[in-house]
Structures are given as C-alpha cells and as structure tokens.
Design an enzyme around this catalytic site. Structure first.
Site, short mmCIF file in Angstrom:
data_model
loop_
_atom_site.label_atom_id
_atom_site.label_comp_id
_atom_site.label_asym_id
_atom_site.label_seq_id
_atom_site.Cartn_x
_atom_site.Cartn_y
_atom_site.Cartn_z
N LYS A 114 0.20 5.25 -8.43
CA LYS A 114 0.09 4.21 -9.45
C LYS A 114 -0.89 4.66 -10.52
O LYS A 114 -1.95 5.19 -10.22
CB LYS A 114 -0.41 2.90 -8.85
CG LYS A 114 0.65 2.12 -8.13
CD LYS A 114 0.16 0.71 -7.82
CE LYS A 114 1.19 -0.07 -7.03
NZ LYS A 114 0.72 -1.44 -6.72
N GLU A 156 -11.56 -2.42 0.50
CA GLU A 156 -10.17 -1.96 0.65
C GLU A 156 -9.89 -1.53 2.10
O GLU A 156 -8.78 -1.71 2.60
CB GLU A 156 -9.87 -0.81 -0.31
CG GLU A 156 -9.94 -1.18 -1.79
CD GLU A 156 -8.82 -2.11 -2.26
OE1 GLU A 156 -7.87 -2.37 -1.49
OE2 GLU A 156 -8.92 -2.59 -3.41
N LYS A 189 -3.04 4.13 4.45
CA LYS A 189 -2.41 3.82 3.16
C LYS A 189 -1.21 4.75 2.93
O LYS A 189 -0.14 4.30 2.48
CB LYS A 189 -3.41 3.91 2.01
CG LYS A 189 -2.74 3.57 0.67
CD LYS A 189 -3.66 3.19 -0.47
CE LYS A 189 -2.79 2.82 -1.68
NZ LYS A 189 -3.53 2.64 -2.92
N ARG A 203 5.41 -1.82 0.74
CA ARG A 203 4.21 -1.38 0.02
C ARG A 203 3.46 -2.55 -0.62
O ARG A 203 2.27 -2.48 -0.86
CB ARG A 203 4.59 -0.35 -1.04
CG ARG A 203 3.40 0.15 -1.83
CD ARG A 203 3.68 1.33 -2.72
NE ARG A 203 2.49 1.64 -3.49
CZ ARG A 203 2.36 2.69 -4.27
NH1 ARG A 203 3.34 3.55 -4.38
NH2 ARG A 203 1.24 2.90 -4.92
N HIS A 210 -5.42 -9.13 -3.62
CA HIS A 210 -5.56 -8.68 -5.01
C HIS A 210 -5.02 -9.67 -6.03
O HIS A 210 -5.34 -9.56 -7.20
CB HIS A 210 -4.88 -7.32 -5.19
CG HIS A 210 -5.70 -6.20 -4.61
ND1 HIS A 210 -5.99 -6.09 -3.27
CD2 HIS A 210 -6.31 -5.13 -5.20
CE1 HIS A 210 -6.73 -5.01 -3.06
NE2 HIS A 210 -6.93 -4.41 -4.21
N HIS A 214 -7.78 -9.87 -8.50
CA HIS A 214 -7.63 -9.50 -9.91
C HIS A 214 -7.94 -10.67 -10.83
O HIS A 214 -8.53 -10.48 -11.90
CB HIS A 214 -6.21 -9.00 -10.18
CG HIS A 214 -5.96 -7.60 -9.70
ND1 HIS A 214 -4.69 -7.08 -9.54
CD2 HIS A 214 -6.82 -6.61 -9.37
CE1 HIS A 214 -4.79 -5.84 -9.11
NE2 HIS A 214 -6.07 -5.53 -9.00
#
Lengths: 324, 324
Positions: A114, A156, A189, A203, A210, A214
């Site tokens: 990403k 994370e 991951k 995924r 998040h 976010h």
C-alpha cells in the site's frame, strides 16, 4: 549496517536514489548513500502531503531518473508510503526498496504494497498498490526509537493479535518489549496479505481499529500519535463487537484491562466528518471489522467489513469518552 | 446515443460521476449525465496537467466519491488518460469507464489501461496502469470531428499497420476514411496488448514512431498536433530502421510516398532535451522500435526496443529536416 542491502544492490542495474527522512539524513542517509553509490534526497520530517510528493517528483526529473532507476526509502511509514506512491506514478511505475526504521513501519506500514499520501481531510486518500522489490529492516535503527514511536508499532502488534493471533496478543500484553514479537508480527501480516494481496476479502481485517483510529487522527489534526489512535480505535471496535453481540463481556473486559495500562486519553472531538470520508465506506454507510474472540476477526459476506447502525456507533463513542 | 452504456450502468452500484471535456459539456455531457443519473464535472478543454488532476481530485472529495463510485470519462485521449489516472490514485484505485469521442482515443488512447498526465517537460511522465471496467465508443461523436483530430487517429492506424498489419497499412493508405478501419485497428491493438498487458515485451512495439513523435511534441510545446508528430516520428523511425540495415530502400520509399500525401512539416527544433527524458531510455541511451518490413516490428532481446548510436540518430534527424 544494511550489509544485506548493499550486497543486494550490487545486482541492480540503473541509477539508485536514496530518499531519507531529513531527521535521519546525517546519521544513516549520507553513509548509506555513499556505500550504495546512490544519489541522496531528503524529505521534510515525516511529511507526506501532496507538496512533498510534488517536490520529490520534481527532484527525480532533475536527477534524470528513468525506468531503470530504483528508489530506496529510508525512514518511518510516512517516508516509505510517500516514496512508494511516487515510485508508483513516476513513468507508470518504477522499482523501489523500503528501508523502514521505526517499529510501526517494520511490522506494518512497509508490508503489503500500500502506498499513500495524506490530504488535510484524511490519511492516504491518494494512493496506489505498488509492492517494493525488496524490504530491508536493520533493527539497530530501533535502539534510539522514542517511546511514542515504539508504542505506534506495539498498537499494530496488539491489533494483529486481536484479529488473528491470540498467543501474540498474550505475549505482547505480558511483555510488550519482547524482541521476538517483531518477527512474529511481520510473518503474521505477510500471511494475511498473501491470502488476499488486493484486499478484496480477508486482508480487510487489518483495518480493525483503523476506522475509528483514522477518524481520531483526522479530527485531532494528526496531533494524536498513530499508535494511540489505533489502540483507542481497537478498543472502540472491540466495544462495537460487544454491542453487536459477537464479543463476550468477559473477553471485552480482559482487552480493556490491557489497553488501560498505556495511559491513553480519548480526545473530545467530533469524529463524524472524518468517518464520512472513510475509504471502507460503501453505499453511504461506514463499515467496521468485528472480532468474536481474541485472535479471530469475524467474516461477513466474504468482505469482513459490516455496516453498523449509527445509534450503536454513537453508544460506543459515548462509552469511550467515559472510559478514558 | 450511448444506449448500451445506459443499460450497462443500471448494473452498477454506487455513485456515478461523469467527467467531460468542457467543449462537450452541453452537447453530450449534460444529456448523458441526466440519463445515467450521474454527477457532472467538466475539465478545461483538453487539459491534463497536474493542476487539472488536482482540481478533479478536489472535486471528487467534495462530491463524497468513495470506493464504490464509478468515474465515467467522456472526451478525447487527454480526458480519458486524465480521468483514468485520477481513478487509479483515488483511495488506491476506483472503477472507471471510458467514453472516447475522438478517432485517436477510440483506436488508441482508451485501449490498454495506460493512464497519464502531462508535465511541461514531457507527456505522460506521471501515470499508472489501471484498466477501465468498460469502454463504450459511439461513432456518432466522430461526425463533427475536425480534420486535424481525424488525422490524429489515422496516424495511429498507419503506425499499427507498419508494425503489425500490412493489409491495414495498405487499406489506410488507399482509403484513409474507410469506416471499417476503426474496428480492425481496435482489434489489432487489443491483440498486441493481450499478449503483454504490462509492457514487458511485445507491447512496446506500439511505441513505434512515438520516441521521436513525443520529442517533437515536447520541443514544440505541444503546438504540433499528436497525429502529425506521430506520422513524422513513424517516418523518422522507418528511416532509422533503414540506416540500421533492417528496412530496404524500396520499402522505405513506398512508406515515404504515403506520408508525403499529408502535407506534413518538420519543425526546426532541438529534440535532444526531450529525447533525454524519454520513458524508454535505459542505461542512459534512448531506445527505438524498428521495423524490417511493412507490418513487422523487429524483436530485440525480447524487449523490442534497441539503443541507437547518436550519430546515426543525428543522420535521421538531418534527413527529416530536408525531407519536409
């Protein structure tokens, strides 16, 4: 440092351009550029807005970068995301290598292809999928990592434990600084992404925590560090999972107990404008990943993201405000 | 018009945003947006610089475009390239449909998934590969096409003939306005791209004539229309193929004879700065596709692009200057 990288680069043809977070320019950037015989560029400290991307693109043209050129990104996730984005749109995509230097970038941001740059209204609203040709992490860079940066990575690791790896959650809760967590988190991951590289299904569970995370970052104008936002977001989305009837009260209490150790603070801000811009939104509804046990994200119509009624979301936001 | 498109769009979920070249806004844009129940945006006439891309991205955020949104691009190649680029970087890629309205866009620009925006120093220096979910061309849009626009498409049809389809070359030379050329050219380009979607090998032959063609466009600050630049580029690269010993003098003369019919003019400009920025450049050398017969591009180490010595390139540029 980076001896494996130096050996790897001897096999590359074409120009090499090392792009480094300006805070690391003298410490790591200049010596590494010399070893690699690479041109050296610095980006402003941790910036990955459009202006920084534009300036970097201009610099690549001035350096005559062509399709044989390899970009190397040395820094945290903002630097690796930015350089990967620039590599993906320069002449329809050139090669890049990521050299993450923070725990967050090593266990999370650098893995999975990403790329993204931030806009004032949200993170990574511009981006692509463009995997690097290689990633090298030298853990020596972590020795000087500030506590906040370390927590960004831990958040994370804890998230990955919640959605897919109960032993990882347990170990990270018991001994958050155990070095072996890093390798296990990286592998965890990679395993998820290998099953669904383009994020059509499983995924998406990596987005756990998040959606709200976010929104917290955007609503605080990014003054809240990513790790704190993700930790608060994970707990909030555990609370949502509980209110939806998937997660037991006991399990939720055990999770809350862990997050309480980290002196988190829920900012009093309006999250709705940012939630409206969430990338997972579909048909006008914000969507969430849910868990039904520590280590298990809940499938939902193959998509793993479910819409949540607005009143229930509000209950969670109200509860979080009281809980921290 | 666009009845097949309207039927196709009833199957799409999510918001639709029609982006149209401002010159076509009233004639085609507004009625089509109404039929599709789509929001309507217009881009400045044929512009696809960074500022236009930035303005379009801002407009998408204001319209709350999300990952379920489909962009539709109505216009010539500049519009379809621009919208496809924006679709490719918006939230890591959203769906788009191309509605090319010029012969060039129909037979060339809209096919193959290449996206791009122009910078002052060269065309498509920023871009991605991001195929549309569908392409619809309504040939009724060609009825009002200006002569220069028509020649832009013909130049690509002739190019395709030179590299891969001798009968197409012959028919386009004999009767350039034969409607059946359009379908044959579309299929011919699709066939090449299907063999090599990511341009690792044979797809590169489509760049024939474009190394010098793009340099002519850049050096004239895009005052030379694309078709004239490509036609001149094709002839120049035929001349290069001859000087390298691949193409016979007789065949070259026959090709020259065809291009002479179109009142082309070779601009007196310095091409070297633009050639230095060509995307096909590797190891510091500009590379060219060559042909050894009408309808046959020459393989070269699987790459179809060969470096050419600078003095030989200069001979070709000098010859072209005298020839037109």
């Amino acid at each position: 440092m980076y001896n494996a990288l130096v050996r790897y680069c001897t096999r590359l043809q074409g120009k090499k351009i090392l792009i480094v977070d300006s805070a690391l320019k003298n410490l790591y950037g200049a010596p590494l550029a010399a070893k690699l015989n690479a041109a050296l560029l610095a980006t402003p400290n941790g910036e990955k807005g459009k202006q920084t991307a534009d300036a970097l693109l201009d610099a690549l043209f001035r350096l005559d970068a062509d399709r044989d050129t390899t970009l190397l990104a040395l820094g945290g996730g903002t630097t690796t995301d930015l350089v990967a984005f620039v590599a993906s749109i320069y002449m329809r995509g050139i090669a890049h290598i990521l050299l993450p230097t923070t725990l967050l970038a090593i266990v999370d941001a650098a893995i999975g292809g990403k790329t993204g740059i931030d806009l004032p209204i949200g993170k990574n609203l511009l981006g692509t999928l463009h995997p690097p040709i290689a990633i090298f992490a030298d853990l020596a860079t972590l020795h000087t990592l500030p506590e906040d940066e370390w927590f960004n990575g831990l958040a994370e690791i804890l998230k990955l434990g919640l959605i897919a790896d109960a032993p990882l959650w347990q170990r990270a809760s018991d001994n958050p600084k155990e070095p072996a967590l890093i390798r296990r988190a990286i592998q965890g991951k990679i395993d998820i992404i290998a099953r669904d590289p383009t994020e059509q299904g499983v995924r998406r569970i990596l987005n756990f925590g998040h959606t709200i995370g976010h929104a917290l970052e955007a609503a605080t104008h990014y003054s809240l560090p990513h790790g704190r936002a993700v930790a608060l977001g994970c707990l909030a989305e555990c609370d949502l999972s509980r209110r939806l009837g998937y997660l037991s009260d006991n399990t939720f209490a055990a999770i809350y107990d862990v997050y309480r150790r980290f002196a988190l603070h829920w900012p009093r801000v309006d999250l709705h404008p940012a939630l409206r811009h969430d990338k997972k939104k579909a048909a006008g509804e914000v969507r969430f990943v849910c868990i039904d046990a520590i280590g298990h994200a809940l499938p939902f119509e193959g998509a793993y993201c479910r819409p949540v009624p607005a009143p229930l979301l509000q209950e969670t936001l109200d509860w979080m405000e009281g809980a921290f």
